[in-house]
Design a protein around this motif. Structure first.
Motif, PDB file in Angstrom:
ATOM      1  N   SER A  54       0.808  -1.223   0.000  1.00  0.00           N
ATOM      2  CA  SER A  54       0.000   0.000   0.000  1.00  0.00           C
ATOM      3  C   SER A  54       0.843   1.276   0.000  1.00  0.00           C
ATOM      4  CB  SER A  54      -0.937   0.015   1.217  1.00  0.00           C
ATOM      5  OG  SER A  54      -0.209   0.063   2.424  1.00  0.00           O
ATOM      6  N   ARG A  55       2.159   1.138   0.127  1.00  0.00           N
ATOM      7  CA  ARG A  55       3.004   2.332   0.101  1.00  0.00           C
ATOM      8  C   ARG A  55       2.968   2.965  -1.274  1.00  0.00           C
ATOM      9  NH1 ARG A  55       6.456   4.578  -2.246  1.00  0.00           N
ATOM     10  NH2 ARG A  55       6.710   2.757  -3.617  1.00  0.00           N
ATOM     11  N   ARG A  56       2.693   4.274  -1.314  1.00  0.00           N
ATOM     12  CA  ARG A  56       2.668   5.017  -2.557  1.00  0.00           C
ATOM     13  C   ARG A  56       3.380   6.345  -2.355  1.00  0.00           C
ATOM     14  NH1 ARG A  56      -1.020   3.845  -6.228  1.00  0.00           N
ATOM     15  NH2 ARG A  56       0.583   4.779  -7.550  1.00  0.00           N
ATOM     16  N   LYS A 105      -1.861   2.414  -9.332  1.00  0.00           N
ATOM     17  CA  LYS A 105      -0.533   2.065  -9.843  1.00  0.00           C
ATOM     18  C   LYS A 105      -0.571   2.083 -11.362  1.00  0.00           C
ATOM     19  CE  LYS A 105       1.382  -0.387  -5.913  1.00  0.00           C
ATOM     20  NZ  LYS A 105       2.093  -1.580  -5.429  1.00  0.00           N
ATOM     21  N   PRO A 106       0.372   2.815 -11.983  1.00  0.00           N
ATOM     22  CA  PRO A 106       0.259   3.071 -13.412  1.00  0.00           C
ATOM     23  C   PRO A 106       0.595   1.897 -14.317  1.00  0.00           C
ATOM     24  CG  PRO A 106       2.243   4.088 -12.546  1.00  0.00           C
ATOM     25  CD  PRO A 106       1.489   3.560 -11.376  1.00  0.00           C
TER      26      PRO A 106
END
Length: 202
Positions: free
Chosen positions: A9-11, A185-186
């Motif tokens: 979940s880290r962004r 997330k890309p």
């Protein structure tokens, strides 16, 4: 928070509550946790510049592509490392080890690094990288978000923080309470593309 949840979940969060402040105890916990990160020969190259002065953070933002998280996040850490740490009283890195082990590693440290400036810098930067990931995951586990940043004038920031000549700059990390989620997330590469078994194909 579960470790694997923190990792997934880290962004890189860009928008923070500028009114939020982390407590001194939280900041100390974060840095103490970062200090558990591994380093070559246990040299502990990292030097964490915790920027608290609002004026200084504005000056860093001015040479940091006007990224709002530099001033708005609860905490700004400039990651630096002492490139020459390997030769500064190296016995202190092994003072609690059994004497034969300490003697072996301390005596090996000099020949391993001596006359190899690229290796010295590489090791310092590797140490920065491992500590950065520790900080970001620890922050996530504490209920905060973070943003690693390389988009700034490194020479200008080095001057602003009075970086010693024998230190190197790394990225910066903003930590705080987010006000907006990041986009999804890309694009994640497939496991088949990134995992190689034994050797690359001929």
């Amino acid at each position: 928070m579960d470790l694997f949840e923190a990792i997934s979940s880290r962004r890189a969060i860009k928008h923070y509550d500028p009114e939020h402040r982390m407590t001194d105890a939280e900041v100390e916990k974060l840095i103490q946790t970062a200090m558990q990160s591994p380093t070559s020969f246990n040299i502990q190259h990292w030097r964490f510049v915790v920027v608290r002065d609002p004026k200084l953070r504005q000056e860093i933002r001015a040479v940091g592509n006007d990224q709002a998280q530099i001033t708005d996040a609860s905490l700004l850490i400039v990651m630096t490392a002492d490139v020459d740490a390997w030769k500064k009283e190296p016995q202190r890195y092994w003072r609690n080890a059994p004497e034969p082990v300490a003697d072996l590693l301390v005596n090996w440290m000099g020949p391993f690094h001596e006359g190899k400036p690229q290796l010295q810098r590489d090791e310092a930067q590797r140490s920065i990288g491992m500590a950065m990931q520790t900080i970001m995951l620890a922050a996530r586990g504490m209920g905060y978000d973070s943003c690693p940043m390389i988009g700034f004038d490194h020479e200008a920031v080095a001057k602003l923080i009075n970086l010693p000549a024998d230190h190197c700059m790394g990225p910066m990390i903003a930590v705080g309470k987010k006000t907006q989620d990041s986009w999804p997330k890309p694009g994640q590469l497939s496991l088949d593309e990134v995992m190689v078994t034994d050797r690359f194909p001929s």
